[in-house]
Design a protein around this motif. Structure first.
Motif, mmCIF file in Angstrom:
data_model
loop_
_atom_site.group_PDB
_atom_site.id
_atom_site.type_symbol
_atom_site.label_atom_id
_atom_site.label_comp_id
_atom_site.label_asym_id
_atom_site.label_seq_id
_atom_site.Cartn_x
_atom_site.Cartn_y
_atom_site.Cartn_z
ATOM 1 N N TRP A 1 14.846 52.921 128.329
ATOM 2 C CA TRP A 1 14.015 53.846 127.310
ATOM 3 C C TRP A 1 14.167 52.964 126.141
ATOM 4 N N GLU B 1 20.386 64.740 126.849
ATOM 5 C CA GLU B 1 19.101 64.988 128.141
ATOM 6 C C GLU B 1 18.057 65.973 127.390
ATOM 7 N N TRP C 1 18.566 62.063 123.324
ATOM 8 C CA TRP C 1 18.325 61.510 124.672
ATOM 9 C C TRP C 1 19.642 61.475 125.534
ATOM 10 N N ARG C 2 20.819 61.223 124.796
ATOM 11 C CA ARG C 2 22.166 61.359 125.641
ATOM 12 C C ARG C 2 22.506 62.579 126.044
ATOM 13 N N GLU D 1 17.202 52.530 134.512
ATOM 14 C CA GLU D 1 15.799 52.902 133.630
ATOM 15 C C GLU D 1 15.996 52.788 132.181
ATOM 16 N N THR E 1 19.560 53.009 128.056
ATOM 17 C CA THR E 1 19.504 53.044 129.369
ATOM 18 C C THR E 1 20.245 54.078 130.093
ATOM 19 N N THR E 2 19.712 54.704 131.017
ATOM 20 C CA THR E 2 20.270 55.428 132.197
ATOM 21 C C THR E 2 20.199 54.910 133.562
ATOM 22 N N GLY E 3 21.134 54.372 134.094
ATOM 23 C CA GLY E 3 21.210 53.739 135.345
ATOM 24 C C GLY E 3 20.437 52.420 135.188
#
Ligand code: BT5
Length: 261
Positions: free
Chosen positions: A145, A45, A42-43, A143, A139-141
């Motif tokens: 997950w 992408e 996930w990190r 968002e 979390t990204t920003g």
């Protein structure tokens, strides 16, 4: 390599790759932890919503609070699923209940045994733990997950001494062979359906598998232990217990069932 693991790999390649709700499956012969592996994907992408990682064995499988999760080769479904939540953040707690319900439904469908769910998210057969669930948020920003880690004991004939009184495999409870691929084929649609349900519906289903209400329990929180009666589930997923006439909501804790009615 276990025969039945080849079946899982073949099925994942041939048919599992694109299931109706877009789950993709990655199979690994061995990994430290499927949760950690998926977190890294996930990190980088490289993982989308519905990415499911399954390993034949984990060398550093983990439970809550840094505890270890026994994941021997050929013996279980050790897996992690990445989801982009559709529920609002204050309802994310429902995903761990949804995972437990999905596992209970898949076990029931595969073995005809009816598992019991114990707060917060253990799945029990014969009052012993056959599955543990570990949710982690990333979390990204702004968002969030969620990584849903699920470990199901399927074929073990025995457990290390430290677990022998508390752990069980599906095969031990069923007293007949249980195939990991069949369990997985039942589990994926159950996860898809429960993860798209609303939180109220999930909690109702969860309670239909729970038999701890009315029982005396020991609640372990950090360094303290409280003896209380489990009385119900709060709408926010907390466990409601009664102690000396007072009702208390419990969140991060371990619970041992003492006595049933
Ligand atoms: C859990 O933690 O029950 C969550 C376990 C989640 C495991 C999955 S496997 C796939 C994914 N990748 C990971 O690295 N983890 C997830 P907790 O409630 O803290 O329970 C942990 C405790 O359960 C340990 O301290 C042991 O006492 C016990 N235990 C360890 N392995 C077990 C097993 N195979 N079966 C039953 N109990 C076990």
């Amino acid at each position: 390599m276990n025969h039945d693991w080849d079946d899982i790999k073949d099925w994942s390649l041939a048919r599992g790759i694109s299931l109706t709700a877009g789950y993709t499956i990655i199979t690994l012969d061995a990994i430290g932890s499927t949760n950690e592996y998926l977190k890294q994907l996930w990190r980088d992408e490289k993982a989308q919503h519905g990415c499911l990682v399954i390993a034949d064995t984990q060398t550093a499988g983990k439970g809550r609070l840094g505890r270890a999760w026994e994941s021997p080769p050929g013996a279980g479904l050790w897996m992690s699923l990445l989801i982009k939540p559709s529920l609002p953040p204050d309802k994310h707690f429902a995903y761990s209940f949804a995972a437990a319900v999905a596992v209970a439904e898949a076990i029931e469908q595969t073995t005809r045994l009816r598992p019991e769910l114990k707060w917060p998210n253990d799945v029990l057969l014969c009052q012993k733990k056959c599955c543990g669930i570990l949710l982690e948020s990333v979390t990204t920003g702004s968002e969030p997950w969620i990584i849903v880690g699920i470990g199901i004991n399927v074929t073990q004939e025995s457990f290390p001494d430290a677990l022998s009184d508390t752990a069980i495999s599906l095969q031990q409870a069923h007293a007949a062979p249980v195939h990991r691929l069949q369990l997985l084929q039942n589990l994926i649609p159950a996860l898809q359906s429960n993860f798209s349900s609303d939180s109220r519906e999930i909690l109702i289903k969860w309670q239909s598998y729970c038999r701890m209400f009315g029982a005396m329990v020991s609640v372990f929180q950090q360094d303290s232990v409280m003896e209380a009666k489990a009385v119900g589930l709060a709408p926010d997923g907390g466990l409601v217990v009664e102690n000396e006439g007072k009702r208390i909501k419990v969140y991060a804790a371990d619970v041992k069932i003492r006595l049933k009615n």
